[in-house]
Design a protein around this motif. Structure first.
Motif, PDB file in Angstrom:
ATOM      1  N   GLN A   1       0.829  -1.222   0.000  1.00 53.73           N
ATOM      2  CA  GLN A   1       0.000   0.000   0.000  1.00 53.73           C
ATOM      3  C   GLN A   1       0.853   1.258   0.000  1.00 53.73           C
ATOM      4  O   GLN A   1       0.511   2.272  -0.606  1.00 53.73           O
ATOM      5  N   GLY A   2       1.979   1.212   0.701  1.00 56.09           N
ATOM      6  CA  GLY A   2       2.816   2.411   0.840  1.00 56.09           C
ATOM      7  C   GLY A   2       3.665   2.707  -0.379  1.00 56.09           C
ATOM      8  O   GLY A   2       4.063   3.856  -0.608  1.00 56.09           O
ATOM      9  N   ALA A   3       3.957   1.683  -1.190  1.00 58.19           N
ATOM     10  CA  ALA A   3       4.901   1.852  -2.301  1.00 58.19           C
ATOM     11  C   ALA A   3       4.483   2.978  -3.249  1.00 58.19           C
ATOM     12  O   ALA A   3       5.306   3.809  -3.660  1.00 58.19           O
ATOM     13  N   ALA A   4       3.181   3.023  -3.566  1.00 63.44           N
ATOM     14  CA  ALA A   4       2.720   4.048  -4.522  1.00 63.44           C
ATOM     15  C   ALA A   4       2.879   5.447  -3.935  1.00 63.44           C
ATOM     16  O   ALA A   4       3.183   6.401  -4.664  1.00 63.44           O
ATOM     17  N   ILE A   5       2.687   5.558  -2.618  1.00 62.24           N
ATOM     18  CA  ILE A   5       2.807   6.879  -1.969  1.00 62.24           C
ATOM     19  C   ILE A   5       4.274   7.322  -1.972  1.00 62.24           C
ATOM     20  O   ILE A   5       4.586   8.481  -2.271  1.00 62.24           O
ATOM     21  N   VAL A   6       5.149   6.392  -1.676  1.00 61.25           N
ATOM     22  CA  VAL A   6       6.589   6.694  -1.677  1.00 61.25           C
ATOM     23  C   VAL A   6       7.016   7.166  -3.064  1.00 61.25           C
ATOM     24  O   VAL A   6       7.760   8.145  -3.215  1.00 61.25           O
ATOM     25  N   LYS A   7       6.503   6.487  -4.076  1.00 64.70           N
ATOM     26  CA  LYS A   7       6.844   6.851  -5.456  1.00 64.70           C
ATOM     27  C   LYS A   7       6.288   8.237  -5.794  1.00 64.70           C
ATOM     28  O   LYS A   7       6.991   9.091  -6.343  1.00 64.70           O
ATOM     29  N   LYS A   8       5.034   8.456  -5.453  1.00 64.41           N
ATOM     30  CA  LYS A   8       4.395   9.739  -5.767  1.00 64.41           C
ATOM     31  C   LYS A   8       5.122  10.901  -5.098  1.00 64.41           C
ATOM     32  O   LYS A   8       5.298  11.966  -5.690  1.00 64.41           O
ATOM     33  N   TYR A   9       5.561  10.693  -3.847  1.00 67.40           N
ATOM     34  CA  TYR A   9       6.240  11.772  -3.113  1.00 67.40           C
ATOM     35  C   TYR A   9       7.724  11.886  -3.472  1.00 67.40           C
ATOM     36  O   TYR A   9       8.408  12.789  -2.994  1.00 67.40           O
ATOM     37  N   GLY A  10       8.223  10.929  -4.258  1.00 73.23           N
ATOM     38  CA  GLY A  10       9.633  10.970  -4.654  1.00 73.23           C
ATOM     39  C   GLY A  10      10.594  10.761  -3.501  1.00 73.23           C
ATOM     40  O   GLY A  10      11.711  11.281  -3.496  1.00 73.23           O
ATOM     41  N   LEU A  11      10.171   9.957  -2.510  1.00 76.78           N
ATOM     42  CA  LEU A  11      11.034   9.709  -1.351  1.00 76.78           C
ATOM     43  C   LEU A  11      12.071   8.637  -1.678  1.00 76.78           C
ATOM     44  O   LEU A  11      11.775   7.676  -2.397  1.00 76.78           O
ATOM     45  N   GLU A  12      13.253   8.795  -1.143  1.00 77.00           N
ATOM     46  CA  GLU A  12      14.279   7.753  -1.289  1.00 77.00           C
ATOM     47  C   GLU A  12      13.927   6.599  -0.350  1.00 77.00           C
ATOM     48  O   GLU A  12      13.759   6.800   0.861  1.00 77.00           O
ATOM     49  N   ALA A  13      13.816   5.395  -0.895  1.00 76.87           N
ATOM     50  CA  ALA A  13      13.464   4.227  -0.088  1.00 76.87           C
ATOM     51  C   ALA A  13      14.733   3.507   0.360  1.00 76.87           C
ATOM     52  O   ALA A  13      15.554   3.116  -0.462  1.00 76.87           O
ATOM     53  N   LEU A  14      14.870   3.347   1.665  1.00 77.07           N
ATOM     54  CA  LEU A  14      16.035   2.659   2.227  1.00 77.07           C
ATOM     55  C   LEU A  14      15.567   1.281   2.693  1.00 77.07           C
ATOM     56  O   LEU A  14      14.843   1.174   3.684  1.00 77.07           O
ATOM     57  N   PRO A  15      15.953   0.208   1.980  1.00 80.10           N
ATOM     58  CA  PRO A  15      15.390  -1.111   2.283  1.00 80.10           C
ATOM     59  C   PRO A  15      15.945  -1.689   3.590  1.00 80.10           C
ATOM     60  O   PRO A  15      17.154  -1.848   3.742  1.00 80.10           O
ATOM     61  N   MET A  16      15.045  -2.007   4.498  1.00 83.12           N
ATOM     62  CA  MET A  16      15.498  -2.419   5.827  1.00 83.12           C
ATOM     63  C   MET A  16      14.686  -3.602   6.370  1.00 83.12           C
ATOM     64  O   MET A  16      13.460  -3.644   6.257  1.00 83.12           O
ATOM     65  N   GLY A  17      15.384  -4.557   6.926  1.00 85.69           N
ATOM     66  CA  GLY A  17      14.747  -5.659   7.655  1.00 85.69           C
ATOM     67  C   GLY A  17      14.680  -5.287   9.120  1.00 85.69           C
ATOM     68  O   GLY A  17      15.684  -4.920   9.714  1.00 85.69           O
ATOM     69  N   TYR A  18      13.483  -5.360   9.685  1.00 88.71           N
ATOM     70  CA  TYR A  18      13.236  -4.894  11.055  1.00 88.71           C
ATOM     71  C   TYR A  18      12.934  -6.115  11.923  1.00 88.71           C
ATOM     72  O   TYR A  18      12.020  -6.895  11.607  1.00 88.71           O
ATOM     73  N   ILE A  19      13.702  -6.272  12.990  1.00 86.03           N
ATOM     74  CA  ILE A  19      13.592  -7.475  13.816  1.00 86.03           C
ATOM     75  C   ILE A  19      13.386  -7.039  15.261  1.00 86.03           C
ATOM     76  O   ILE A  19      14.214  -6.306  15.816  1.00 86.03           O
ATOM     77  N   ILE A  20      12.284  -7.466  15.856  1.00 81.92           N
ATOM     78  CA  ILE A  20      11.976  -7.066  17.236  1.00 81.92           C
ATOM     79  C   ILE A  20      12.457  -8.151  18.198  1.00 81.92           C
ATOM     80  O   ILE A  20      12.145  -9.329  18.047  1.00 81.92           O
ATOM     81  N   VAL A  21      13.232  -7.678  19.175  1.00 81.59           N
ATOM     82  CA  VAL A  21      13.914  -8.582  20.091  1.00 81.59           C
ATOM     83  C   VAL A  21      13.481  -8.260  21.515  1.00 81.59           C
ATOM     84  O   VAL A  21      13.306  -7.089  21.869  1.00 81.59           O
ATOM     85  N   GLY A  22      13.336  -9.304  22.317  1.00 76.55           N
ATOM     86  CA  GLY A  22      13.045  -9.103  23.744  1.00 76.55           C
ATOM     87  C   GLY A  22      11.632  -8.603  23.968  1.00 76.55           C
ATOM     88  O   GLY A  22      10.712  -8.935  23.234  1.00 76.55           O
ATOM     89  N   ASP A  23      11.496  -7.774  24.967  1.00 77.88           N
ATOM     90  CA  ASP A  23      10.195  -7.215  25.353  1.00 77.88           C
ATOM     91  C   ASP A  23       9.493  -6.566  24.142  1.00 77.88           C
ATOM     92  O   ASP A  23       8.308  -6.756  23.893  1.00 77.88           O
ATOM     93  N   GLY A  24      10.262  -5.802  23.402  1.00 77.10           N
ATOM     94  CA  GLY A  24       9.729  -5.206  22.168  1.00 77.10           C
ATOM     95  C   GLY A  24       8.910  -3.949  22.374  1.00 77.10           C
ATOM     96  O   GLY A  24       8.684  -3.202  21.436  1.00 77.10           O
ATOM     97  N   GLY A  25       8.437  -3.730  23.601  1.00 78.09           N
ATOM     98  CA  GLY A  25       7.685  -2.505  23.889  1.00 78.09           C
ATOM     99  C   GLY A  25       6.423  -2.377  23.037  1.00 78.09           C
ATOM    100  O   GLY A  25       5.873  -3.369  22.534  1.00 78.09           O
ATOM    101  N   THR A  26       6.001  -1.144  22.844  1.00 83.67           N
ATOM    102  CA  THR A  26       4.749  -0.868  22.129  1.00 83.67           C
ATOM    103  C   THR A  26       4.786  -1.402  20.696  1.00 83.67           C
ATOM    104  O   THR A  26       3.805  -1.971  20.204  1.00 83.67           O
ATOM    105  N   VAL A  27       5.921  -1.221  20.026  1.00 85.50           N
ATOM    106  CA  VAL A  27       5.974  -1.634  18.619  1.00 85.50           C
ATOM    107  C   VAL A  27       5.794  -3.149  18.485  1.00 85.50           C
ATOM    108  O   VAL A  27       5.235  -3.639  17.506  1.00 85.50           O
TER     109      VAL A  27
END
Ligand code: 1GP
Length: 253
Positions: A112-138
């Motif tokens: 869903q976000g890809a088209a918005i990123v393209k439309k706004y001309g934002l630089e996309a930084l590809p990242m793998g996000y890994i939640i460890v431990g308690d993790g908190g709110t996220v």
């Protein structure tokens, strides 16, 4: 590739670098303006903007405009959902929450976000996000199955899978405001598995903690909660000097 090249150049020169995370939900416009100046002076290399709760495109826009008026650092969106993508940023962490149990956070929001990123001309930084431990709110919002912090090999295999999928950044997230950061021994194991840039954040409040994590292998250290506390200038300077000291030790600079 402008922001990515800038981050890589900063890491090459400094060893490890610090990024400040501003949460629009927790800061007033006046606080954002003040903090933008403080983080630039303290030596952060860029500003990330985002939060798990109550953030809209409007509040992202407003926050980023204020940052731009008050400092020259690149602004990178740290999205929690598709409604947090602002046209005023330089770049966006185009991230997948690899240990989510809900495919929405692995690939759904990204579609869903890809088209918005393209439309706004934002630089996309590809990242793998890994939640460890308690993790908190996220961890709760992202429906993560948090990985035990000392299961270093498993965390490292998530990171390696991210690298093999083509992601150029891996973020080991302990959760905002948690009591203990990810163990440095775990960061070291992950570092030994991967060649891409390693980001570590969550629960880092002091320079000594930042230093051991940078020395263990973090290219980028992120802190957010300390910016919402008293005595922020001193705390931030302490953290940034810890990051630089740890990076220099690891790379022998
Ligand atoms: C949260 O890792 C970041 O996504 C920062 O955590 O707020 O604990 O510094 P803190």
């Amino acid at each position: 590739m402008k922001v990515e090249r800038y981050l890589n150049d900063e890491i090459e020169v400094k060893g490890s670098i610090h990024l400040s995370l501003l949460d629009p939900e927790k800061l007033s416009p006046a606080e954002v303006a003040r903090l933008a100046k403080i983080v630039e002076e303290a030596g952060s290399s860029a500003i990330m903007v985002g939060g798990s709760l109550n953030v809209s495109e409007g509040t992202m826009d407003e926050t980023i405009k204020i940052i731009r008026e008050n400092c020259n650092l690149p602004v990178i969106i740290f999205p929690s959902n598709v409604n947090t993508i602002s046209r005023y940023a330089d770049a966006i962490w185009f991230m997948s929450l690899l240990n989510s149990m809900n495919p929405y956070f692995i690939i759904g929001a990204q579609v869903q976000g890809a088209a918005i990123v393209k439309k706004y001309g934002l630089e996309a930084l590809p990242m793998g996000y890994i939640i460890v431990g308690d993790g908190g709110t996220v961890g709760i919002i992202g429906q993560a199955r948090p990985l035990p912090p000392r299961k270093a090999e498993i965390i490292a295999l998530y990171a390696l899978a991210a690298q093999y999928l083509g992601m150029r950044f891996v973020y080991i997230e302990g959760g905002s405001g948690v009591s203990e950061p990810v163990p440095p021994s775990t960061v070291k194991v992950v570092r030994d598995y991967i060649d891409v840039r390693l980001i570590v954040g969550g629960g880092i409040r002091r320079g000594d903690q930042a230093e051991v994590l940078a020395e263990a292998g973090a290219d980028i250290i992120v802190t957010g909660t300390v910016l919402e506390e008293d005595d922020v200038e001193r705390k931030l300077r302490d953290i940034v000097s810890g990051v630089l000291a740890g990076g220099k030790k690891r790379k022998g600079l």
